[in-house]
Design a protein around this motif. Structure first.
Motif: not given
Length: 174
Positions: A129-143, A161-174
């Motif tokens: 989601v947008c870090g400023e307004c919290d709207k989205g969804v612009f993509g996802f993080g997963g494994f 709930t214990s998965v670290n967000p830094n360990d995910l793969v991120y995809f941005f919808y274009i």
């Protein structure tokens, strides 16, 4: 037999992507030569090989681009969602992530085809989601996973709930 759509090329994607809700928050700047475009794969639904419109399955939102004419040149094919695979979460300029699903059974799985033709399943654990307004969804993080390994993880008590967000793969919808 599975049907695959043609893949887009990375020759014309260099640009910045902005939140369409406030028109000024830059979410990410995509480099020109990335080699990191993926298309959502959907199997045929009917005997005439029509595929489901992915945007009716996953409600990803198109972000505003710095140069719309460049974005229109990207060969996005009908009935396909196209994603840019970020290097990591730190490639984004101003992005937020949702909370993970509480159980593995609630995790959605998306099938993506890479530019080299490989098809992979990703368990969606966070939405972007947008870090400023919290709207989205612009993509996802997963494994990277497959359904069998998801079930195996559930059997051994894998806690999403214990998965670290830094360990995910991120995809941005274009």
């Amino acid at each position: 037999m599975e049907a695959y759509a043609s893949q887009p090329t990375t020759t014309s994607i260099k640009q910045s992507y902005y939140c369409p809700f406030d028109n000024e928050t830059r979410l990410i700047k995509v480099p020109k030569e990335t080699g990191r475009l993926y298309t959502q794969f959907n199997p045929p639904l009917h005997s005439d090989h029509k595929v489901a419109n992915p945007s009716k399955v996953y409600k990803f939102i198109k972000s505003k681009t710095s140069e719309p004419s460049v974005h229109r040149a990207l060969p996005i094919y009908k009935n396909n969602n196209v994603f840019y695979k970020a290097k990591d979460i730190w490639e984004f300029d101003n992005i937020g992530v949702s909370k993970p699903p509480s159980t593995l059974e609630e995790a959605e799985v998306i099938k993506l085809k890479s530019e080299d033709g490989d098809v992979h399943n990703y368990a969606i654990l966070r939405y972007l989601v947008c870090g400023e307004c919290d709207k989205g969804v612009f993509g996802f993080g997963g494994f990277l996973t497959d359904f069998e390994s998801l079930q195996g993880r559930a059997e051994v008590g894998f806690d999403l709930t214990s998965v670290n967000p830094n360990d995910l793969v991120y995809f941005f919808y274009i």
